[in-house]
Design a protein around this motif. Sequence first.
Motif, short mmCIF file in Angstrom:
data_model
loop_
_atom_site.label_atom_id
_atom_site.label_comp_id
_atom_site.label_asym_id
_atom_site.label_seq_id
_atom_site.Cartn_x
_atom_site.Cartn_y
_atom_site.Cartn_z
N VAL A 188 22.30 38.15 41.72
CA VAL A 188 23.54 38.45 42.40
C VAL A 188 23.93 37.98 43.92
O VAL A 188 23.86 39.00 44.68
N GLN A 189 24.75 37.12 43.10
CA GLN A 189 26.01 36.89 45.07
C GLN A 189 26.50 37.19 45.16
O GLN A 189 27.57 37.55 46.75
N PHE A 190 27.33 37.34 43.39
CA PHE A 190 29.25 37.81 43.28
C PHE A 190 29.13 39.13 42.42
O PHE A 190 28.82 39.17 41.30
N ALA A 191 30.10 39.96 43.08
CA ALA A 191 30.93 40.84 42.06
C ALA A 191 32.39 40.67 41.89
O ALA A 191 32.97 41.21 42.51
N LEU A 192 32.90 40.94 40.66
CA LEU A 192 33.94 41.53 40.38
C LEU A 192 34.28 42.11 39.31
O LEU A 192 33.81 42.65 38.63
N CYS A 193 34.90 43.30 40.40
CA CYS A 193 34.69 45.31 39.99
C CYS A 193 35.47 45.81 39.82
O CYS A 193 37.01 45.56 40.94
N ASP A 194 35.75 46.45 39.15
CA ASP A 194 37.59 47.09 38.28
C ASP A 194 37.46 47.87 39.54
O ASP A 194 36.58 48.95 39.27
N ALA A 195 38.99 48.71 40.51
CA ALA A 195 38.75 49.40 41.12
C ALA A 195 38.15 50.59 41.22
O ALA A 195 38.26 51.31 41.96
N ARG A 196 38.51 51.23 39.57
CA ARG A 196 37.84 52.32 39.76
C ARG A 196 36.22 52.17 39.02
O ARG A 196 35.89 53.37 39.02
N ALA A 252 23.75 48.73 48.32
CA ALA A 252 22.98 48.30 49.93
C ALA A 252 21.44 47.93 49.86
O ALA A 252 20.84 47.70 50.65
N SER A 253 21.59 47.43 48.09
CA SER A 253 20.17 47.11 48.09
C SER A 253 20.20 45.52 47.51
O SER A 253 19.42 44.52 47.76
N ALA A 254 21.90 44.90 47.95
CA ALA A 254 21.65 43.78 48.36
C ALA A 254 23.02 43.15 48.71
O ALA A 254 24.29 42.58 48.82
N PRO A 255 22.48 43.09 50.44
CA PRO A 255 23.60 43.17 51.93
C PRO A 255 24.63 42.24 51.29
O PRO A 255 25.54 41.63 52.49
N ALA A 256 23.89 40.97 50.58
CA ALA A 256 24.78 39.83 50.68
C ALA A 256 25.46 39.94 50.04
O ALA A 256 26.46 39.16 49.94
N LEU A 257 25.90 40.55 48.87
CA LEU A 257 26.59 40.70 47.86
C LEU A 257 28.30 40.73 48.06
O LEU A 257 28.85 41.37 49.61
N LYS A 258 29.03 39.57 48.08
CA LYS A 258 30.55 39.57 48.31
C LYS A 258 31.00 39.94 46.83
O LYS A 258 31.18 39.30 45.91
N THR A 259 31.72 41.10 47.13
CA THR A 259 32.58 41.77 46.17
C THR A 259 33.89 41.88 45.41
O THR A 259 34.53 42.22 47.22
N ILE A 260 34.64 41.90 45.03
CA ILE A 260 36.37 41.61 44.93
C ILE A 260 37.19 42.76 43.60
O ILE A 260 35.90 42.78 42.55
N THR A 287 28.49 44.27 33.12
CA THR A 287 27.42 44.86 32.74
C THR A 287 28.37 46.15 32.41
O THR A 287 29.23 46.12 31.99
N MET A 288 27.58 47.23 31.52
CA MET A 288 27.68 48.45 31.16
C MET A 288 29.11 49.29 32.38
O MET A 288 28.13 49.06 32.95
N PRO A 289 29.83 49.21 31.87
CA PRO A 289 30.82 50.55 32.97
C PRO A 289 29.87 51.56 33.57
O PRO A 289 30.60 52.61 34.13
N LEU A 290 29.65 52.14 31.99
CA LEU A 290 28.71 53.66 32.56
C LEU A 290 27.44 53.27 33.43
O LEU A 290 26.82 55.28 33.80
N LEU A 291 27.02 52.26 33.80
CA LEU A 291 25.84 52.36 34.72
C LEU A 291 26.17 52.70 36.29
O LEU A 291 26.81 53.11 36.51
N ARG A 292 24.51 53.49 36.46
CA ARG A 292 24.69 54.10 37.34
C ARG A 292 24.58 53.18 38.29
O ARG A 292 23.71 51.68 38.18
N ALA A 293 24.12 53.61 40.36
CA ALA A 293 23.45 52.19 40.96
C ALA A 293 22.02 52.46 40.70
O ALA A 293 22.03 50.98 41.58
N GLN A 294 21.61 53.03 40.35
CA GLN A 294 19.69 52.35 40.69
C GLN A 294 19.43 51.19 39.97
O GLN A 294 18.85 50.12 39.75
N GLU A 295 19.82 50.82 38.03
CA GLU A 295 20.14 49.89 37.19
C GLU A 295 20.94 48.80 37.63
O GLU A 295 20.37 47.88 37.63
N LEU A 296 21.80 49.22 38.55
CA LEU A 296 23.67 48.07 38.60
C LEU A 296 21.80 47.74 40.29
O LEU A 296 21.92 46.32 39.88
N SER A 297 21.71 48.41 40.59
CA SER A 297 19.97 47.82 41.84
C SER A 297 19.81 47.04 41.62
O SER A 297 19.23 45.59 41.54
N TYR A 298 18.75 47.41 39.86
CA TYR A 298 17.98 46.42 39.63
C TYR A 298 18.64 45.20 39.36
O TYR A 298 17.79 44.26 39.51
#
Length: 537
Positions: free
Chosen positions: A138-146, A156-164, A120-131
Amino acid sequence: MLDPSVYPDRFARDHLPPLPLWPQFDGLEALGYPKRFNAAVELIDRQVAAGFGPRLAIRTPAATWTYAQLLDKANRIAAVLRDDLGLVPGNRVLLRSANNAMKAAAWLGVLKAGGIAVATMPLLRAQELSYMLGKARVQFALCDARLTDELDRAAASAPALKTIAFHSDAADGLEARMARKSGDFDNVIPSHDDVSLIAFTSGTTGLSKATVHFHRDVLAIADCLPRHILKPVPDDVFLGSAPFAFTFGLGAMLVFPLRFGGSAVMLEQPTPEAMLAAIEREGVSRLFTVPTLYRAMSPLAAGYDVSSLKSCISSGEHMPLAVFEGWYRATGVRLMNSIGSTEMLHGFLINQDTQHIPGAVGRAAPGYRAMVVDDDMNPLPPGQVGRLAVRGPTGCRYLDDVDRQQKYVQDGWNLTGDAFETDAAGNFWYHARTDDMIVSAGYNISGAEVEGVLLQHVSVAECAVVGLPNEERGQIVAAYVVLREGVVNGEAMRQELQELVKAQIAPYKYPRAIEFVTALPKTITGKIQRSALRDGR
């Protein structure tokens, strides 16, 4: 027919379009891929096995990693996904970060574990990411801490998402988990036509479309255009501006350098100054970016040593002739104009003969075929504008979107949504997106052609040309112009620009309306949003 999958999670595979709606794939047999392989293994494990382990793979301002180090990191990430999170082959993993070494390792690690990468693009916002989370399940996410804030809101729209999170010193962060792994990993070896990634389009005309690509597609984009035209060697250093989510960037900044044993310079903030400084510092030989950045770098290039450049590829949107000329004057390097799409994964047309036909998009890349057709898919002769149709070893497969699939693929050809014509020599010339063609008083007018003339004016920094409704003419040509700093706008400048267009091309094409603006609306990949201008946004 799809080959048997090893993926227990069949979501992506089951939501491919029906086989009769797929494009025809040309040239796959010539590429000679086996029935089972993992694209990430081919890109990194094979290179280490071939003796490239000590060579640099990733260069960033913060760190440099060799092929052996990158393999070690990717293996540890794959083990975290499998052992800590419970990933099974076919699961989708969202990647949220700017371009950096950890994102490269994460993308490779996802594929090695049999996961499906959703960058995903780093500038995307919550609404776009939720879509995106919902569309790709998507079940998992690897996300830059920043960058976790917007993803946390989207979750919030994907409560089963596991993020590191990575770039974190937290005890449960990715780095801490990686440190507890051995660095060895038993790679998943899927079918060549198992899904490796889901790429979302930039969404210039509405919600992003999810495109699905196989492991074979990842290798094909390297083994066609770059292998036969750029002919990369292990000493090549690649630099680009596009994030991995923009598949132009994925190819240029990860797949191409690794496929040929080269290295990639990754910048989290690819400003014109940062790009030029990296070219000088790292000895960049292969540069990939968008016309807007080439135009911005041209007046600054004299302050940097860019003599290492061997090829400069422009893509993302149409390259005006003024951009080509400005870069050549500044650097002595001729830009190679190209076009690709997220649906096709990377480029399929490229201008190799830039010295003799500057401004053209050239011809089909090796492995691809292209033609210009009318609305009934009949080939058009040279000089007539029509729709671009392409096919080759990659092609469009929309995720769970039959309606769009039927529009993009017709008679086995991918219809890219671009209006082109050919010349007598068989070169392709861009006119506009098909929905951007302007019809004024019965004349078909290419906005890109008008933009190209306006950009020749020394006072014009950027511009965009669209058609606006007009009761008398149906549409009029309207130009939105950003002037260079210090230039005074007004009626005199407006008339000067109009007269320039009348003098260069047919007078009926001149912009009857010119609005001076401080900035143009753009997507996060740098493309001008002409639809926003037409809609008054």
